[in-house]
Write a protein that holds these residues in place. Sequence first.
Motif, PDB file in Angstrom:
ATOM      1  N   GLU A   1       5.264   4.745   8.390  1.00 15.53           N
ATOM      2  CA  GLU A   1       6.243   5.238   9.367  1.00 15.53           C
ATOM      3  C   GLU A   1       5.672   5.187  10.775  1.00 15.53           C
ATOM      4  OE1 GLU A   1       8.315   9.437  10.757  1.00 15.53           O
ATOM      5  OE2 GLU A   1       7.413   9.298   8.750  1.00 15.53           O
ATOM      6  N   TRP A   2       4.428   5.642  10.919  1.00 13.19           N
ATOM      7  CA  TRP A   2       3.788   5.656  12.237  1.00 13.19           C
ATOM      8  C   TRP A   2       3.676   4.234  12.803  1.00 13.19           C
ATOM      9  CZ3 TRP A   2      -1.238   3.804  13.615  1.00 13.19           C
ATOM     10  CH2 TRP A   2      -1.636   4.146  14.913  1.00 13.19           C
ATOM     11  N   LYS A   3       3.297   3.281  11.971  1.00 14.34           N
ATOM     12  CA  LYS A   3       3.149   1.898  12.430  1.00 14.34           C
ATOM     13  C   LYS A   3       4.499   1.259  12.724  1.00 14.34           C
ATOM     14  CE  LYS A   3      -1.306   1.136  10.213  1.00 14.34           C
ATOM     15  NZ  LYS A   3      -2.106   0.365   9.254  1.00 14.34           N
TER      16      LYS A   3
ATOM     17  N   ARG B   1     -10.164  14.178 -14.519  1.00 18.38           N
ATOM     18  CA  ARG B   1     -10.636  13.968 -13.154  1.00 18.38           C
ATOM     19  C   ARG B   1      -9.783  12.894 -12.502  1.00 18.38           C
ATOM     20  NH1 ARG B   1     -13.458   9.190 -12.957  1.00 18.38           N
ATOM     21  NH2 ARG B   1     -14.405   9.724 -10.961  1.00 18.38           N
ATOM     22  N   SER B   2      -9.994  12.696 -11.206  1.00 22.61           N
ATOM     23  CA  SER B   2      -9.229  11.661 -10.515  1.00 22.61           C
ATOM     24  C   SER B   2     -10.068  11.039  -9.416  1.00 22.61           C
ATOM     25  CB  SER B   2      -7.930  12.228  -9.929  1.00 22.61           C
ATOM     26  OG  SER B   2      -8.201  13.241  -8.990  1.00 22.61           O
ATOM     27  N   GLU B   3      -9.690   9.837  -9.037  1.00 21.51           N
ATOM     28  CA  GLU B   3     -10.341   9.132  -7.943  1.00 21.51           C
ATOM     29  C   GLU B   3      -9.262   8.417  -7.144  1.00 21.51           C
ATOM     30  OE1 GLU B   3     -13.737   5.715  -7.116  1.00 21.51           O
ATOM     31  OE2 GLU B   3     -13.570   6.671  -9.082  1.00 21.51           O
ATOM     32  N   GLN B   4      -9.354   8.528  -5.830  1.00 18.25           N
ATOM     33  CA  GLN B   4      -8.335   7.947  -4.966  1.00 18.25           C
ATOM     34  C   GLN B   4      -8.733   6.572  -4.466  1.00 18.25           C
ATOM     35  OE1 GLN B   4      -6.952  10.456  -1.807  1.00 18.25           O
ATOM     36  NE2 GLN B   4      -6.638  12.228  -3.130  1.00 18.25           N
ATOM     37  N   GLY B   5      -7.745   5.704  -4.383  1.00 21.40           N
ATOM     38  CA  GLY B   5      -7.930   4.387  -3.808  1.00 21.40           C
ATOM     39  C   GLY B   5      -7.116   4.290  -2.531  1.00 21.40           C
ATOM     40  N   PHE B   6      -6.557   3.126  -2.252  1.00 21.90           N
ATOM     41  CA  PHE B   6      -5.778   2.957  -1.026  1.00 21.90           C
ATOM     42  C   PHE B   6      -4.777   1.822  -1.216  1.00 21.90           C
ATOM     43  CE2 PHE B   6      -9.540   0.361  -0.843  1.00 21.90           C
ATOM     44  CZ  PHE B   6      -9.089  -0.871  -0.413  1.00 21.90           C
ATOM     45  N   PHE B   7      -3.728   1.843  -0.403  1.00 19.14           N
ATOM     46  CA  PHE B   7      -2.740   0.779  -0.379  1.00 19.14           C
ATOM     47  C   PHE B   7      -3.117  -0.239   0.697  1.00 19.14           C
ATOM     48  CE2 PHE B   7      -0.059   3.967  -2.455  1.00 19.14           C
ATOM     49  CZ  PHE B   7       0.577   3.195  -3.414  1.00 19.14           C
ATOM     50  N   CYS B   8      -2.844  -1.495   0.429  1.00 12.06           N
ATOM     51  CA  CYS B   8      -3.071  -2.560   1.413  1.00 12.06           C
ATOM     52  C   CYS B   8      -1.711  -3.118   1.820  1.00 12.06           C
ATOM     53  CB  CYS B   8      -3.938  -3.658   0.804  1.00 12.06           C
ATOM     54  SG  CYS B   8      -4.292  -5.017   1.933  1.00 12.06           S
ATOM     55  N   TYR B   9      -1.427  -3.090   3.105  1.00 13.91           N
ATOM     56  CA  TYR B   9      -0.140  -3.575   3.578  1.00 13.91           C
ATOM     57  C   TYR B   9      -0.259  -4.001   5.037  1.00 13.91           C
ATOM     58  CZ  TYR B   9      -0.181   1.242   5.190  1.00 13.91           C
ATOM     59  OH  TYR B   9      -0.554   2.432   5.763  1.00 13.91           O
ATOM     60  N   ASN B  10       0.749  -4.696   5.506  1.00 13.30           N
ATOM     61  CA  ASN B  10       0.771  -5.158   6.888  1.00 13.30           C
ATOM     62  C   ASN B  10       2.138  -4.867   7.493  1.00 13.30           C
ATOM     63  OD1 ASN B  10       0.093  -6.612   9.321  1.00 13.30           O
ATOM     64  ND2 ASN B  10       1.310  -8.302   8.523  1.00 13.30           N
ATOM     65  N   VAL B  11       2.157  -4.073   8.553  1.00 11.93           N
ATOM     66  CA  VAL B  11       3.398  -3.760   9.259  1.00 11.93           C
ATOM     67  C   VAL B  11       3.461  -4.604  10.518  1.00 11.93           C
ATOM     68  CG1 VAL B  11       4.750  -1.979  10.426  1.00 11.93           C
ATOM     69  CG2 VAL B  11       3.468  -1.413   8.351  1.00 11.93           C
ATOM     70  N   GLY B  12       4.496  -5.440  10.600  1.00 11.72           N
ATOM     71  CA  GLY B  12       4.650  -6.308  11.753  1.00 11.72           C
ATOM     72  C   GLY B  12       6.004  -6.158  12.413  1.00 11.72           C
ATOM     73  N   SER B  13       6.389  -7.141  13.214  1.00 17.33           N
ATOM     74  CA  SER B  13       7.637  -7.071  13.972  1.00 17.33           C
ATOM     75  C   SER B  13       8.882  -7.146  13.096  1.00 17.33           C
ATOM     76  CB  SER B  13       7.678  -8.212  15.002  1.00 17.33           C
ATOM     77  OG  SER B  13       7.595  -9.470  14.340  1.00 17.33           O
ATOM     78  N   LYS B  14       8.706  -7.526  11.834  1.00 22.38           N
ATOM     79  CA  LYS B  14       9.849  -7.597  10.920  1.00 22.38           C
ATOM     80  C   LYS B  14       9.779  -6.526   9.831  1.00 22.38           C
ATOM     81  CE  LYS B  14      10.694 -12.531  11.585  1.00 22.38           C
ATOM     82  NZ  LYS B  14      10.862 -13.857  10.921  1.00 22.38           N
ATOM     83  N   GLY B  15       8.864  -5.577   9.999  1.00 22.53           N
ATOM     84  CA  GLY B  15       8.741  -4.517   9.007  1.00 22.53           C
ATOM     85  C   GLY B  15       7.494  -4.698   8.173  1.00 22.53           C
TER      86      GLY B  15
END
Length: 233
Positions: free
Chosen positions: A155-157, A208-222
């Motif tokens: 949302e911020w991007k 137990r749990s372990e966190q990862g991350f999402f990989c994405y790219n926000v550009g001029s078209k979303g």
Amino acid sequence: MIGDFGDRNATNRDIKVADYAPEKWKEFAFAREAFATKAIEQAGGKVEPHRVLILVDLNGMYLRLHEWLTEVGMPIRGGLILSRFAFFQIYDAFERIKKSVIELSDGEFADFEDVTEDIRTTDGEGIWVNPQKTYLKFSPQFDLFYAPAPHKDIEWKLRKEARSGDMNLKRLVKMAEKGVIEVFGKERDYNAYDDFIRKLRANPEYSRSEQGFFCYNVGSKGLGSGLIEFQSQ
């Protein structure tokens, strides 16, 4: 009231809450397991612990359950219902694995839980133990590997890109405010995702749990490159 799930526990005035507290249920379960272990060993049988680790694509499970429940008209106001369906799916996997291991043992193994169930339901007639068997004591615990919900950062991007005045980007920002991300024209609602994780972690079987991350790219078209979940090492 079984388990500490807050809003999932309905109040019943006809029961004593203390008798159904998680600690009480664990106390009963441990007592039955200790008695079953002693009975098997005294009969000449063996008890063998058997831990199964299940890795789950929580992002995929959450989205598919959310989509399914939405299609049938179920209102999604949090992660409670989603987490219960997810837990039943995980536990069903445990049961299928246990059944397969015992069936493929050619009679060598038996289910330790069958003995504890006999202890729970016996009317004083005693229980039967096969001294030739090794009783597998399965531990239904699961580890969670997941990435936190990405919609706030997206949302911020999107807001930064929407300064150009693009109407589509402004539409995507409004959706993201509600926790909904559009990926290649398909909506993904992450509004209940964090609560879904919290409710799953409330299960006694959670380890137990372990966190990862999402990989994405926000550009001029979303959201340009899709939304891919990566796990930390």
